[in-house]
Scaffold this motif. Structure first.
Motif, PDB file in Angstrom:
ATOM      1  N   VAL A 288       0.861  -1.178   0.000  1.00  0.00           N
ATOM      2  CA  VAL A 288       0.000   0.000   0.000  1.00  0.00           C
ATOM      3  C   VAL A 288       0.894   1.223   0.000  1.00  0.00           C
ATOM      4  CG1 VAL A 288      -1.660   1.342   1.315  1.00  0.00           C
ATOM      5  CG2 VAL A 288      -1.854  -1.128   1.244  1.00  0.00           C
ATOM      6  N   PHE A 289       0.624   2.143  -0.901  1.00  0.00           N
ATOM      7  CA  PHE A 289       1.405   3.366  -0.973  1.00  0.00           C
ATOM      8  C   PHE A 289       0.671   4.488  -0.256  1.00  0.00           C
ATOM      9  CE2 PHE A 289       2.247   7.426  -3.078  1.00  0.00           C
ATOM     10  CZ  PHE A 289       3.624   7.510  -2.881  1.00  0.00           C
ATOM     11  N   ILE A 290       1.346   5.107   0.693  1.00  0.00           N
ATOM     12  CA  ILE A 290       0.731   6.188   1.457  1.00  0.00           C
ATOM     13  C   ILE A 290       1.563   7.448   1.273  1.00  0.00           C
ATOM     14  CG2 ILE A 290       0.095   6.994   3.757  1.00  0.00           C
ATOM     15  CD1 ILE A 290      -0.153   3.999   4.553  1.00  0.00           C
ATOM     16  N   ALA A 291       0.969   8.457   0.651  1.00  0.00           N
ATOM     17  CA  ALA A 291       1.686   9.710   0.413  1.00  0.00           C
ATOM     18  C   ALA A 291       1.203  10.761   1.385  1.00  0.00           C
ATOM     19  CB  ALA A 291       1.468  10.182  -1.019  1.00  0.00           C
ATOM     20  N   MET A 292       2.149  11.550   1.910  1.00  0.00           N
ATOM     21  CA  MET A 292       1.781  12.625   2.826  1.00  0.00           C
ATOM     22  C   MET A 292       1.950  13.947   2.079  1.00  0.00           C
ATOM     23  SD  MET A 292       1.522  10.586   5.476  1.00  0.00           S
ATOM     24  CE  MET A 292       1.545  11.588   6.965  1.00  0.00           C
ATOM     25  N   GLY A 293       0.851  14.506   1.644  1.00  0.00           N
ATOM     26  CA  GLY A 293       0.929  15.793   0.968  1.00  0.00           C
ATOM     27  C   GLY A 293       0.818  15.683  -0.543  1.00  0.00           C
ATOM     28  N   ASP A 294       0.436  16.793  -1.175  1.00  0.00           N
ATOM     29  CA  ASP A 294       0.160  16.811  -2.610  1.00  0.00           C
ATOM     30  C   ASP A 294       1.387  16.483  -3.444  1.00  0.00           C
ATOM     31  OD1 ASP A 294      -2.388  17.480  -2.054  1.00  0.00           O
ATOM     32  OD2 ASP A 294      -2.107  19.641  -2.364  1.00  0.00           O
ATOM     33  N   GLU A 295       2.524  17.027  -3.021  1.00  0.00           N
ATOM     34  CA  GLU A 295       3.725  16.829  -3.819  1.00  0.00           C
ATOM     35  C   GLU A 295       4.143  15.374  -3.819  1.00  0.00           C
ATOM     36  OE1 GLU A 295       7.952  19.106  -3.951  1.00  0.00           O
ATOM     37  OE2 GLU A 295       6.270  20.180  -3.013  1.00  0.00           O
ATOM     38  N   ALA A 296       4.039  14.760  -2.656  1.00  0.00           N
ATOM     39  CA  ALA A 296       4.385  13.352  -2.527  1.00  0.00           C
ATOM     40  C   ALA A 296       3.441  12.484  -3.365  1.00  0.00           C
ATOM     41  CB  ALA A 296       4.326  12.916  -1.063  1.00  0.00           C
ATOM     42  N   GLU A 297       2.196  12.885  -3.426  1.00  0.00           N
ATOM     43  CA  GLU A 297       1.236  12.116  -4.224  1.00  0.00           C
ATOM     44  C   GLU A 297       1.581  12.156  -5.705  1.00  0.00           C
ATOM     45  OE1 GLU A 297      -2.973  12.601  -3.887  1.00  0.00           O
ATOM     46  OE2 GLU A 297      -2.958  11.885  -1.813  1.00  0.00           O
ATOM     47  N   LEU A 298       1.966  13.349  -6.152  1.00  0.00           N
ATOM     48  CA  LEU A 298       2.331  13.492  -7.562  1.00  0.00           C
ATOM     49  C   LEU A 298       3.551  12.630  -7.895  1.00  0.00           C
ATOM     50  CD1 LEU A 298       1.744  17.273  -8.303  1.00  0.00           C
ATOM     51  CD2 LEU A 298       0.581  15.284  -9.300  1.00  0.00           C
ATOM     52  N   LYS A 299       4.544  12.727  -7.012  1.00  0.00           N
ATOM     53  CA  LYS A 299       5.748  11.909  -7.217  1.00  0.00           C
ATOM     54  C   LYS A 299       5.365  10.435  -7.159  1.00  0.00           C
ATOM     55  CE  LYS A 299       9.963  11.120  -8.000  1.00  0.00           C
ATOM     56  NZ  LYS A 299      10.556  11.524  -9.306  1.00  0.00           N
ATOM     57  N   GLY A 300       4.432  10.150  -6.289  1.00  0.00           N
ATOM     58  CA  GLY A 300       3.995   8.767  -6.074  1.00  0.00           C
ATOM     59  C   GLY A 300       3.503   8.085  -7.331  1.00  0.00           C
ATOM     60  N   VAL A 301       2.651   8.748  -8.086  1.00  0.00           N
ATOM     61  CA  VAL A 301       2.105   8.073  -9.281  1.00  0.00           C
ATOM     62  C   VAL A 301       3.235   7.715 -10.247  1.00  0.00           C
ATOM     63  CG1 VAL A 301      -0.240   8.947  -9.182  1.00  0.00           C
ATOM     64  CG2 VAL A 301       1.514  10.305 -10.305  1.00  0.00           C
ATOM     65  N   GLU A 302       4.239   8.570 -10.265  1.00  0.00           N
ATOM     66  CA  GLU A 302       5.405   8.302 -11.113  1.00  0.00           C
ATOM     67  C   GLU A 302       6.135   7.037 -10.635  1.00  0.00           C
ATOM     68  OE1 GLU A 302       8.894  11.159 -11.648  1.00  0.00           O
ATOM     69  OE2 GLU A 302       7.128  12.466 -11.818  1.00  0.00           O
ATOM     70  N   LEU A 303       6.404   7.018  -9.340  1.00  0.00           N
ATOM     71  CA  LEU A 303       7.134   5.886  -8.756  1.00  0.00           C
ATOM     72  C   LEU A 303       6.337   4.586  -8.921  1.00  0.00           C
ATOM     73  CD1 LEU A 303       8.363   7.568  -5.452  1.00  0.00           C
ATOM     74  CD2 LEU A 303       9.781   6.881  -7.402  1.00  0.00           C
ATOM     75  N   LEU A 304       5.038   4.667  -8.649  1.00  0.00           N
ATOM     76  CA  LEU A 304       4.192   3.471  -8.739  1.00  0.00           C
ATOM     77  C   LEU A 304       4.235   2.876 -10.131  1.00  0.00           C
ATOM     78  CD1 LEU A 304       3.281   4.027  -5.935  1.00  0.00           C
ATOM     79  CD2 LEU A 304       0.919   3.982  -6.661  1.00  0.00           C
ATOM     80  N   ARG A 305       4.241   3.763 -11.116  1.00  0.00           N
ATOM     81  CA  ARG A 305       4.285   3.307 -12.499  1.00  0.00           C
ATOM     82  C   ARG A 305       5.520   2.432 -12.734  1.00  0.00           C
ATOM     83  NH1 ARG A 305       3.364   4.360 -18.030  1.00  0.00           N
ATOM     84  NH2 ARG A 305       5.354   4.783 -19.002  1.00  0.00           N
ATOM     85  N   GLU A 306       6.642   2.881 -12.206  1.00  0.00           N
ATOM     86  CA  GLU A 306       7.881   2.120 -12.373  1.00  0.00           C
ATOM     87  C   GLU A 306       7.846   0.803 -11.606  1.00  0.00           C
ATOM     88  OE1 GLU A 306      10.401   2.650 -14.488  1.00  0.00           O
ATOM     89  OE2 GLU A 306       9.000   4.211 -15.169  1.00  0.00           O
TER      90      GLU A 306
END
Length: 417
Positions: free
Chosen positions: A326-344
């Motif tokens: 489960v990916f948990i992002a804290m904050g908008d910026e982390a969420e944006l980075k998150g979708v990138e990382l998840l893709r990889e």
RNA sequence: GUGGACGUAGCUCAACCGGUUAGAGCACUGGACUGUGACUCCAGUGGCUGGGGGUUCGAGUCCCCUCGUCCACCCCA
């Protein structure tokens, strides 16, 4: 409660579906090792197919079929069993040009019966058919395959019972004999058996009514009326089973509910299913292919009830943590980075879901636990700054901060992921 | 198709002989614990008592009907 599923039709929820998939996978593996290939036949067929194969006076045809007229006025039926459609396809596509064809199928069947434990109106069967093999070894080997399957999936206490129903050469004479026997004891038979005496006297042997059991106790056994061919076949099946190390008891009262069976019939039962104790059953049907317009083709086949197997397997079932992060992002910026990382990471085969909820980390961790995820991946502002992420193993409660580049390798190498 | 048992919160169940505002555990939400789940403690949300009709001053409770679930018969995988 608004709209619910209709009676006898069940939803198979994910946890159970996983068990089903295991059963199907193991079945396919075992069947493949015996040379079976899959066939997918339609769920709906012309009603006539079932009338002519199963038999017009059987219970299935008389009162259990989902039959309806389509817009052309053709009478169609939701398949109540799998063999007839397979045989129809076998003939239609001239598969008999190949000397022996071994086919398996899996899918839903439909019978309009009152639901109870292990019995539903839509139920699933996995079945296999050996088409074009007259040898008793085909019977024995296929039975051995079934018993092996039960062993590999961990189903305990399966008991095999076999019988022979003879062939069009010897069964009529036996029917006469049995009819005469029943006639003498007509008073002690139940109404059902009396009604069926003319059409199918064999059913009396199968009746569970105490009066009928008593009355038919000394009925002439089929085995003694078999012709030389059928008797030899039955003996050969038994001896081959013996050599394969398969225990089978002879149940001379076992009669199947479908008309097309000849020679060998069998049933595998297990306790723990309530009154519906058969997990698989089948037999030889040497006359069906020709009866439906194909060439003379001796066949042997069976069907196994998935619900019933699952019911038995569930007893030793347990919940495992799923190989899921489960990916948990804290904050908008982390969420944006998150979708990138998840893709990889997903590209590398990591199964991962994102928790988009707004709650506290505490509540989000709780959600991760609820879905039984193996890892929680926490991306906060500090991690974001350093190109790292916190990876918490939910089974051990241990956690570490890892560089983004090595997360996928670390997770995928974990045991049980 | 036949017989029996049962329908109360998301789940499992309680509520005396018919009597006030239908309770508990689990689950869920929040807090104790500012970025860490499970264990603990505290608080909170949650119900047309399957549906319809009847008896009664009064029905979750009694009666009838209906729908559904389960179990069994029949039959089957």
């Amino acid at each position: 409660m608004s709209i619910t599923a209709i009676r006898g039709f069940n939803d198979i929820l994910p946890e159970e579906a996983e068990l089903w998939r295991r059963i199907e996978e193991e079945s396919v593996n075992v069947f493949a090792s015996y040379g079976f290939s899959e066939i997918k036949a339609p769920i709906v067929e012309r009603t006539e197919l079932f009338l002519r194969s199963i038999g017009e006076t059987t219970d299935i045809v008389e009162k259990e079929m989902y039959t309806f007229l389509d817009r052309n006025g053709d009478s169609l039926t939701l398949r109540p069993e799998g063999t007839a459609p397979v045989v129809r396809a076998y003939i239609e596509h001239r598969l008999y040009e190949c000397p022996v064809t071994k086919l398996y199928y899996a899918g839903p069947m439909f019978r309009y019966e009152r639901p109870q434990k292990g019995r539903y109106r839509q139920f699933y069967q996995i079945g296999a058919e050996v088409l074009g093999d007259a040898s008793p070894k085909a019977d024995a080997e296929t039975l051995e395959m079934l018993m092996r399957l039960f062993e590999t999936i961990g189903l305990k206490g399966a008991v095999l019972q076999i019988n022979s129903l003879g062939c069009p050469g010897c069964r009529p004479a036996y029917k006469e004999l049995l009819y005469a026997f029943l006639l003498e004891r007509k008073e002690s038979l139940c109404v059902n058996c009396i009604r069926r005496m003319d059409t199918n006297p064999l059913r009396a042997l199968d009746c569970k009514n105490p009066g009928c059991i008593e009355a038919t106790k000394d009925a002439p056994p089929i085995a003694e009326s078999l012709c030389a061919d059928c008797a030899g076949h039955f003996r050969a099946v038994q001896s081959t089973l013996g050599r394969l190390g398969i225990e089978a008891s002879i149940n001379k009262r076992m009669v199947r509910g479908l008309d097309y069976y000849t020679k060998t019939t069998f049933e595998i039962t297990a306790s723990g299913l309530g009154a519906q104790n058969a997990v698989a059953a089948g037999g030889r049907y040497d006359g069906l292919v020709s009866g439906l317009g194909g060439p003379e083709t001796p066949c042997f086949g069976f069907a196994m009830g998935i619900e019933r197997v699952a019911l038995l397997l569930k007893e030793n079932g347990f919940l495992k943590r799923r190989p899921l992060s489960v990916f948990i992002a804290m904050g908008d910026e982390a969420e944006l980075k998150g979708v990138e990382l998840l893709r990889e990471w997903r590209k590398k085969g990591i199964r991962i879901v994102e928790d988009f909820s707004e709650g506290s980390l505490k509540s989000r961790m709780k959600r991760a636990d609820r879905i039984r995820a193996r890892y929680a991946l926490i991306l906060g502002t500090d991690e974001l700054r350093h190109g790292e992420i916190t990876v918490k193993d939910m089974t051990t409660a241990g956690q570490e901060r890892l560089k983004w580049e090595i997360v996928a390798d670390r997770i995928s190498s974990a045991e049980g992921y």
